[in-house]
Scaffold this motif. Structure first.
Motif, PDB file in Angstrom:
ATOM      1  N   ARG A 101       0.980  -1.252  -0.032  1.00  0.00           N
ATOM      2  CA  ARG A 101       0.070   0.167   0.129  1.00  0.00           C
ATOM      3  C   ARG A 101       0.972   1.213  -0.089  1.00  0.00           C
ATOM      4  NH1 ARG A 101      -3.504  -0.399   4.971  1.00  0.00           N
ATOM      5  NH2 ARG A 101      -1.529  -1.145   6.100  1.00  0.00           N
ATOM      6  N   PRO A 102       0.180   2.349  -0.531  1.00  0.00           N
ATOM      7  CA  PRO A 102       1.314   3.636  -0.451  1.00  0.00           C
ATOM      8  C   PRO A 102       1.457   3.930   0.918  1.00  0.00           C
ATOM      9  CG  PRO A 102      -0.865   4.022  -2.201  1.00  0.00           C
ATOM     10  CD  PRO A 102      -0.823   2.573  -0.885  1.00  0.00           C
ATOM     11  N   MET A 103       2.586   4.802   1.092  1.00  0.00           N
ATOM     12  CA  MET A 103       3.087   5.062   2.315  1.00  0.00           C
ATOM     13  C   MET A 103       1.975   5.864   3.085  1.00  0.00           C
ATOM     14  SD  MET A 103       6.505   7.090   3.553  1.00  0.00           S
ATOM     15  CE  MET A 103       7.692   5.899   2.750  1.00  0.00           C
ATOM     16  N   TRP A 104       1.325   6.896   2.477  1.00  0.00           N
ATOM     17  CA  TRP A 104       0.543   7.480   3.099  1.00  0.00           C
ATOM     18  C   TRP A 104      -0.776   6.856   3.669  1.00  0.00           C
ATOM     19  CZ3 TRP A 104      -4.436   7.563   1.459  1.00  0.00           C
ATOM     20  CH2 TRP A 104      -4.803   7.196   0.405  1.00  0.00           C
ATOM     21  N   ALA A 105      -1.195   5.783   3.149  1.00  0.00           N
ATOM     22  CA  ALA A 105      -2.051   5.050   3.781  1.00  0.00           C
ATOM     23  C   ALA A 105      -1.768   4.191   4.971  1.00  0.00           C
ATOM     24  CB  ALA A 105      -2.306   3.915   2.437  1.00  0.00           C
ATOM     25  N   ARG A 106      -0.381   3.725   4.990  1.00  0.00           N
ATOM     26  CA  ARG A 106      -0.037   3.163   6.192  1.00  0.00           C
ATOM     27  C   ARG A 106       0.312   4.117   7.102  1.00  0.00           C
ATOM     28  NH1 ARG A 106       3.794   0.984   2.126  1.00  0.00           N
ATOM     29  NH2 ARG A 106       5.413   1.971   3.370  1.00  0.00           N
ATOM     30  N   MET A 107       0.621   5.250   6.879  1.00  0.00           N
ATOM     31  CA  MET A 107       0.937   6.286   7.969  1.00  0.00           C
ATOM     32  C   MET A 107      -0.558   6.723   8.510  1.00  0.00           C
ATOM     33  SD  MET A 107       3.822   8.806   6.348  1.00  0.00           S
ATOM     34  CE  MET A 107       3.622   9.936   7.601  1.00  0.00           C
ATOM     35  N   LEU A 108      -1.557   6.950   7.456  1.00  0.00           N
ATOM     36  CA  LEU A 108      -3.038   7.172   8.158  1.00  0.00           C
ATOM     37  C   LEU A 108      -3.291   6.037   9.227  1.00  0.00           C
ATOM     38  CD1 LEU A 108      -4.626   8.746   5.149  1.00  0.00           C
ATOM     39  CD2 LEU A 108      -3.802   9.903   7.328  1.00  0.00           C
ATOM     40  N   GLU A 109      -3.186   4.856   8.646  1.00  0.00           N
ATOM     41  CA  GLU A 109      -3.750   3.690   9.430  1.00  0.00           C
ATOM     42  C   GLU A 109      -3.038   3.422  10.860  1.00  0.00           C
ATOM     43  OE1 GLU A 109      -4.025  -1.145   9.366  1.00  0.00           O
ATOM     44  OE2 GLU A 109      -2.740  -0.374   7.896  1.00  0.00           O
ATOM     45  N   GLN A 110      -1.588   3.797  11.100  1.00  0.00           N
ATOM     46  CA  GLN A 110      -1.079   3.929  12.032  1.00  0.00           C
ATOM     47  C   GLN A 110      -1.353   4.940  12.927  1.00  0.00           C
ATOM     48  OE1 GLN A 110       3.297   3.787  10.933  1.00  0.00           O
ATOM     49  NE2 GLN A 110       3.221   1.845  10.070  1.00  0.00           N
TER      50      GLN A 110
END
Length: 368
Positions: free
Chosen positions: A100-109
């Motif tokens: 997944r894109p980095m921004w998606a992982r950051m938002l999830e975290q």
């Protein structure tokens, strides 16, 4: 001697047919997995020659069959049971990269962390409400107040902390005076170092550093002690015999930290002022008498009252956070360490947030 795991190959339709021999166990595998990976397409796996198989051997067979879409035959009852267990396990054999894109992982975290923080805050507020109910019950029936437990906590939270808090505050006073003097002497205002040390020590840094030290020292001790009692089922035993853990364990600790914090904050402020005075005397040639007279002129009583108002609030916060974290221990000793760390981090964070709130509030009412 047990036969080493091995295999024989023969050509078949669609690829090689592999017939395993010996023991497919962890101790006898040797380089068999590497030799299997070196083979070309595999059409069939024959287990009729296997003497014994364990979970590792069954996993090798399953992995090879899945990689080459090969059929398995000749498995004994034991082998079929292990292969079926691995087939029922839906977990992946390999760790796949999160694409997944980095921004998606950051938002999830960020969302997960925010939900966790909100859950902890709600839990602390709920725990604080339960503590107030227990306090009200104790006030109505004064004979239930455990004075011995409170006095014992005075020793642990207050008296035992005097040396480290005094030394820390004394050194902080020296640092404040030294750094302030370096900046002020550029404008020929060395004397105003006294203002900086006096007001910063009484109003903010003395109490704030004390609260951080108490959170790291006593808050962590509360969480570790209560967490260990939860694991050893001492808390459940108290409930069984009709003793309220909130009254017997939590209230004495919170009461001790609440009562001791103003005393420790005042003590730390005096030590910080003393440290600043020593530096001013040695480094700036300001006599101690002049230093004390200047402090009396520039420190308003509002700074002292502000410290006394904030100190009990910080004490309640540290006590409640530490006890709440200890009460949340459920599973094993590892969780005691995790909850202890969580108690210290949460207490320090909330203390700093509340200190910022008090600073804005006191400024708005003219206590500058």
């Amino acid at each position: 001697m047990a036969a080493k795991a091995d295999f024989e190959t023969s050509d078949g339709a669609g690829g090689a047919e592999v017939r395993f021999t010996g023991r497919l166990t962890l101790a006898r595998l040797g380089d068999l997995p590497a030799r299997l990976d070196a083979l070309g397409p595999i059409a069939a796996l024959d287990l009729s020659g296997v003497e014994r198989i364990d979970t590792v051997g069954a996993w090798i067979v399953t992995r090879t069959a899945n990689a080459h879409d090969a059929r398995i035959s000749g498995a004994s009852e034991e082998a079929q049971r292990l292969l079926q267990a691995l087939a029922d396990d839906k977990s992946e054999y390999r760790v796949h990269r999160d694409r997944r894109p980095m921004w998606a992982r950051m938002l999830e975290q960020l969302g997960t962390a925010s939900a966790g923080v909100w859950h902890e805050l709600v839990g602390i507020v709920d725990f604080f409400g339960a503590m107030l109910i227990a306090l009200f019950i104790q006030i109505r029936a004064r004979r239930r107040i455990r004075w011995n437990a409170i006095v014992t906590r005075f020793q642990a939270v207050g008296v035992d902390a005097l040396p480290i808090i005094g030394l820390m505050s004394f050194l902080i006073g020296i640092v404040i005076a030294q750094q302030g003097a370096v900046q002020l002497e550029q404008f020929g205002l060395d004397v105003f170092t006294i203002n900086l040390v006096g007001r910063a020590s009484i109003r903010e840094l003395g109490l704030l550093m004390t609260a951080i030290m108490v959170a790291g020292r006593s808050g962590s001790a509360f969480a570790a002690q209560i967490g260990t009692m939860k694991l050893t089922e001492e808390v459940d035993a108290m409930r069984t015999i009709g003793v309220s853990p909130m009254e017997a364990i939590v209230l004495p600790r919170v009461a001790a930290s609440t009562i001791v914090m103003p005393l420790l904050g005042f003590y730390a402020s005096i030590c910080a002022i003393a440290g600043g005075g020593v530096f001013s005397w040695i480094g700036l040639d300001i006599p101690p008498l002049t230093y004390i007279q200047r402090l009396r002129e520039i420190i308003p009583m509002t700074d002292f009252w502000a410290m006394l108002i904030k100190a009990p609030v910080f004490g309640i916060l540290i006590g409640v956070t530490g006890c709440y974290s200890g009460m949340q221990v459920r599973q094993n000793a590892e969780e005691v360490g995790r909850r202890t760390t969580s108690a210290v981090v949460a207490a320090i964070f909330l203390v700093i947030v509340l200190d910022a709130f008090f600073a804005v509030f006191f400024s708005s009412i003219g206590w500058n």
